[in-house]
Motif scaffolding. Sequence first.
Motif, PDB file in Angstrom:
ATOM      1  N   VAL A   1      55.205  29.399  41.904  1.00  0.00           N
ATOM      2  CA  VAL A   1      53.955  28.655  42.047  1.00  0.00           C
ATOM      3  C   VAL A   1      54.134  27.154  41.804  1.00  0.00           C
ATOM      4  O   VAL A   1      53.539  26.319  42.497  1.00  0.00           O
ATOM      5  CB  VAL A   1      52.888  29.224  41.085  1.00  0.00           C
TER       6      VAL A   1
ATOM      7  N   HIS B   1      47.480  29.891  42.178  1.00  0.00           N
ATOM      8  CA  HIS B   1      47.908  30.765  41.087  1.00  0.00           C
ATOM      9  C   HIS B   1      48.537  30.000  39.924  1.00  0.00           C
ATOM     10  O   HIS B   1      49.189  30.589  39.069  1.00  0.00           O
ATOM     11  CB  HIS B   1      48.907  31.802  41.615  1.00  0.00           C
TER      12      HIS B   1
ATOM     13  N   LEU C   1      47.299  31.210  36.498  1.00  0.00           N
ATOM     14  CA  LEU C   1      47.892  32.481  36.090  1.00  0.00           C
ATOM     15  C   LEU C   1      49.309  32.279  35.571  1.00  0.00           C
ATOM     16  O   LEU C   1      49.704  32.884  34.563  1.00  0.00           O
ATOM     17  CB  LEU C   1      47.897  33.448  37.277  1.00  0.00           C
TER      18      LEU C   1
ATOM     19  N   SER D   1      48.262  38.885  40.115  1.00  0.00           N
ATOM     20  CA  SER D   1      48.026  38.077  41.304  1.00  0.00           C
ATOM     21  C   SER D   1      46.950  38.712  42.181  1.00  0.00           C
ATOM     22  O   SER D   1      46.052  38.036  42.689  1.00  0.00           O
ATOM     23  CB  SER D   1      49.324  37.918  42.103  1.00  0.00           C
TER      24      SER D   1
END
Length: 296
Positions: free
Chosen positions: A49, A168, A171, A216
């Motif tokens: 990411v 993302h 996360l 995810s």
Amino acid sequence: MGPVLLVIGSCTSLQVGAALAVHLFALGGSTGTTLLRLGFAALVLLVVVRPRVRRWTGLQWRAAAALGLSLGAMNGCFYAAISRIDLGTAVTVEFLGPLTLSAVLSRRARELLWVALALVGVVVLGVTGEHHGGSLDPTGVLLALAAGAFWAAYIMTSARVGEVVPGHGGLAVATAVGALLLVPLGAGGALQALSAPGGPWLAFGTALLASVVPYSLELAALRRLPQRTFGVLLSLEPVIASLAGWALLGQRMTPLGGVGVALVVLASAGATATTGRSRRDDGDGRGRVDLTAPAG
């Protein structure tokens, strides 16, 4: 992929990963296994990411930190629980957390009916699910309940991260925060597991299946579903966990436990149908935003 399929895919990957993690317990203990799971997952997510944290605001950092705290606590309690009680039973007890969240957030009577039916199925499955008979380990049950409370917190904090952090990146950072929280308690066990033959591969597989893939998918689903609907759809979690425990760990289900599974599946199907009708009723979706916002 539709949001319902995203949740089902998340549940399946998570429980297969949890069954895989059980094999790591003998090498690094439950806390060491949890640290390895989140640590490897954080590395993968950060590399893939590459969150641009230098541009983050204080609000984005706080949201990611809150999600990380929820992740670390939820995973630590859950893995400690499945080291004491069956996988299906632990997930069933843990599910009371998001189920309660769904009941609190629900605004329609028909949705409360599905929550009530799922609760009956969860209780039946929890009471009859242990394959070896006898009473449940009380410590394992308490740990599963604690994991359920943090699971509900995870749903709310994950939805918040989905709102304020694009992509993302939130996360990835949250997973790293959760791993760091477990270092003081799990570092010794994690190093022991990594030094064992096959340990690194088991740890990486657990991280991929139990963290990277399901979180995810759940983050993507929470961007498209109200929290209350997401929570009810997670009633599939005990069913999939029971099947994974049977297929991968030899943990059998009692006949009455099968009744609980059927009730949970029925509640999940009803929740899915209700979601479709709610979308048509809501038109373009306006009026549902506040359902994913934290209280206050």
